[in-house]
Design a protein around this motif. Structure first.
Motif: not given
Ligand code: 2HG
Ligand code: ZN
Length: 468
Positions: A27, A29, A73-75, A423, A457
Motif C-alpha cells: 500500500y 498512503g 489511506s490514499e485519500r 487492511r 479501514g
C-alpha cells in the motif's frame, strides 16, 4: 502543531514519506501530518483534537507489519501517529520480574534492558532490531519462542492506552492476579490500533536461560517433525523454546541470497527443523538428553541427520539461516503469503492437502512453507515460478488464497496466526470469523470509537459510523 510543538509534527513530503508505504510495499498512503508526541499526555491531546475534527488516526510503530495496518489511506485525510519518540524504559523491577516500557521502545532494547538486570524477555522476532513494542502488542506478535513463552499477549501484565477523544486508561500495573472485571488490556492487545493507542506496557520477565542447546535437524517430512516435537517436549521436561520447520527450498534461497549463510549439512535433505532447548539453570545433562532422543528418533526413521551447535557463533549462524528466509524469499520475486495455523497434530495433513490445492491452480508455483511448527503456525508461502510469467502467476493470487483459507477453515485453523488483519485480510476476516464474533467486535468498536476515527479501514470489515 500549537498543541504538541512544531518539532513533534512532520508535514513536508520528505518528512512524511517514510510513513506512507508498508513494509511489503502493498500500500501507498498519503497524509498531511505525522504527529510524534513525546508523552502520553500529548498522545491524549492529539486524539482529543482528532476527535473534535473527526479526523482518522493511524498509529505507527516500527513499520515492520505484514498487513498494512500502520499505513494511512490514499485519500490523505488521516494523520499518522508515530510512537517513535516514546521510547523510554520507564522501570525495570528485577524482584517483581517485570519491566515497564513505552510503546516506541525497540523490541531489542527491551530484551537488552531485561538482560542488563539479569532477566529475560522472551518475545523474539526476525525484526526485533526495528519493530516497536507498541506494534508487537497491537498486533499480538508471535515469533520464535511462542511454544514455550506464549505470544505477545501472554507476556503483558498491564498497559497504558489512550482512547478516542483522549481518555487515558491507566492500567500499568505489574500484577499477576487481578480479577476486577473485564480485562481491557486484552481488548487493546491485538486490536491494531482500532480501539485506542497503546502508549506503554508492563511486561513479564523470566529467569535468564543458562543452558541452551540448538539443533538443526534433517527430517523425512513434516509428520516426522511433529512426532519429534512431542518427543523432545516430553524427554526434556518441556525445555523446548523454539521448533521451526524449513523446507529445502527455503535453505537454498537463504544460501543463495544472504551473505554469510551456508548449508549446515553436507548433503541436501527435503525438510529441516531448527529447534532450541533452554533452561534457567546450569544443566550438564540437557545435551545428553537431546542426543539420546535424537539417536532414538534416528533409529526409528524420524531423523536423517543432525547438527548440534557447539558454540555461540554456530548457534547464531543457524538462527541467521532461519531468520533470513523472508528476505531471501523476497529476493526470489513475488510471493503469495499465508500466515496460518492449525492444530499442531493436524499440520502434516493440512500441508499435504494445501500443497496439492495450490499446485492444482499454479503447477509451477514454488511452495516455500516454513515457520513456527511448534505452535502450529505455518507461513504457507508460494513464490513465483522460476523464469515464469509473474503476472500470470499473480493472477492466481485470489484463487490460491481462497483454496488455502478454505482448507484452513476446514481444519478449524486461523487465517492469521501471528501477522494480524490490518487492511490486507479484512475481507477474509469477514468471511471466516463467526457471525456472532463479528457482531460483538463491531459493538466493542462502536462503544470505544463511536466516530470510527481509530485506524479507520483496518481489521473490521466496513463499519459505518454509529450515527449512520
Ligand atoms: C517469519 O516467521 C515471519 O519469519 C515472516 O513471520 C514470515 O515472510 C513471512 O511470510
Ligand atoms: Zn513468523
Amino acid at each position: 502543531q500549537r498543541a504538541i510543538g512544531r518539532a513533534a509534527c512532520f508535514t513536508t513530503p520528505a518528512e512524511v514519506e517514510p510513513f506512507l508505504v508498508d513494509f511489503r510495499s502493498l500500500y501507498r498512503g498519503a497524509t498531511p501530518l505525522v504527529a510524534c508526541p513525546g508523552s502520553t499526555a500529548d498522545v491524549a491531546v492529539v486524539l482529543g483534537i482528532c476527535d473534535e475534527l473527526g479526523v482518522g488516526v493511524v498509529p505507527h510503530g516500527g513499520n515492520t507489519g505484514y498487513c498494512g495496518g500502520a499505513t494511512p489511506s490514499e485519500r490523505g485525510d488521516e494523520i499518522v501517529l508515530s510512537l517513535k519518540r516514546m521510547n523510554r524504559v520507564r522501570e525495570v523491577d528485577a524482584d517483581n520480574f517485570s519491566i515497564t516500557v513505552e510503546a516506541g521502545c525497540l523490541l531489542a532494547d527491551v530484551q537488552q534492558a531485561a538482560e542488563a538486570a539479569d532477566r529475560y524477555f522472551p518475545l523474539s522476532l526476525g525484526s526485533e532490531g526495528s519493530c516497536q513494542v507498541g506494534g508487537n502488542l497491537s498486533t499480538n506478535a508471535g515469533g520464535l519462542n511462542a511454544i514455550r513463552y506464549g505470544v505477545a499477549r501472554d507476556l503483558v501484565l498491564g498497559i497504558e492506552a489512550v482512547l478516542a477523544g483522549g481518555r487515558i486508561i491507566d492500567g500499568l500495573t505489574s500484577l499477576r492476579k487481578d480479577n476486577t472485571g473485564y480485562d481491557l488490556r486484552h481488548l487493546l492487545i491485538g486490536a491494531e490500533g482500532t480501539l485506542g493507542v497503546i502508549t506503554a506496557a508492563s511486561l513479564e520477565l523470566f529467569p535468564r536461560p543458562r543452558t541452551v542447546e540448538t539443533a538443526y535437524l534433517a527430517v523425512p517430512d513434516p509428520a516426522a517433525a511433529v512426532q519429534l516435537l512431542g518427543r523432545l517436549r516430553i524427554a526434556t521436561g518441556d525445555a523446548l523454546t523454539s521448533f521451526e520447520l524449513l523446507p529445502r527450498i527455503a535453505v537454498e534461497f537463504a544460501v543463495r541470497h544472504i551473505p554469510g549463510v551456508s548449508d549446515p549439512l553436507q548433503r541436501p535433505y527435503e525438510w529441516y527443523v531448527l529447534c532450541e532447548l533452554a533452561v534457567p539453570r546450569d544443566d550438564p545433562t540437557l545435551r545428553g538428553t537431546l542426543e539420546a532422543t535424537l539417536g532414538q528418533a534416528m533409529a526409528q526413521g524420524l531423523l536423517h541427520d543432525a547438527v548440534l551447535a557447539e558454540s555461540l557463533a554456530q548457534r547464531e549462524a543457524l538462527w541467521k539461516l532461519r531468520e533470513s528466509v523472508p528476505e531471501a524469499q523476497r529476493a526470489e520475486g513475488a510471493s503469495i503469503k499465508h500466515d496460518v495455523s492449525v492444530p499442531v497434530a493436524a499440520l502434516p495433513g493440512f500441508m499435504v492437502q494445501a500443497s496439492a490445492a495450490v499446485l492444482a491452480i499454479a503447477p509451477t508455483g514454488r511452495l516455500v512453507t516454513y515457520g513456527h511448527v511448534g505452535d502450529g503456525n505455518l507461513h504457507f508461502n508460494v513464490s513465483e515460478p522460476l523464469g515464469g510469467d509473474r503476472a500470470a502467476f499473480m493472477a492466481h493470487e485470489h484463487a490460491i488464497q481462497a483454496a488455502v483459507y478454505e482448507l484452513v477453515h476446514r481444519f478449524r485453523g486461523s487465517i492469521s496466526a501471528e501477522h494480524g488483519i490490518g487492511r490486507l485480510k479484512r475481507a477474509d476476516l469477514a468471511r471466516y470469523k463467526g457471525h456472532v464474533d463479528l457482531e460483538v467486535m463491531r459493538a466493542i468498536k462502536r462503544a470505544l470509537d463511536p466516530k470510527g476515527i481509530m485506524n479507520p479501514g483496518k481489521v473490521l470489515p466496513d463499519l459505518p459510523a454509529a450515527d449512520g
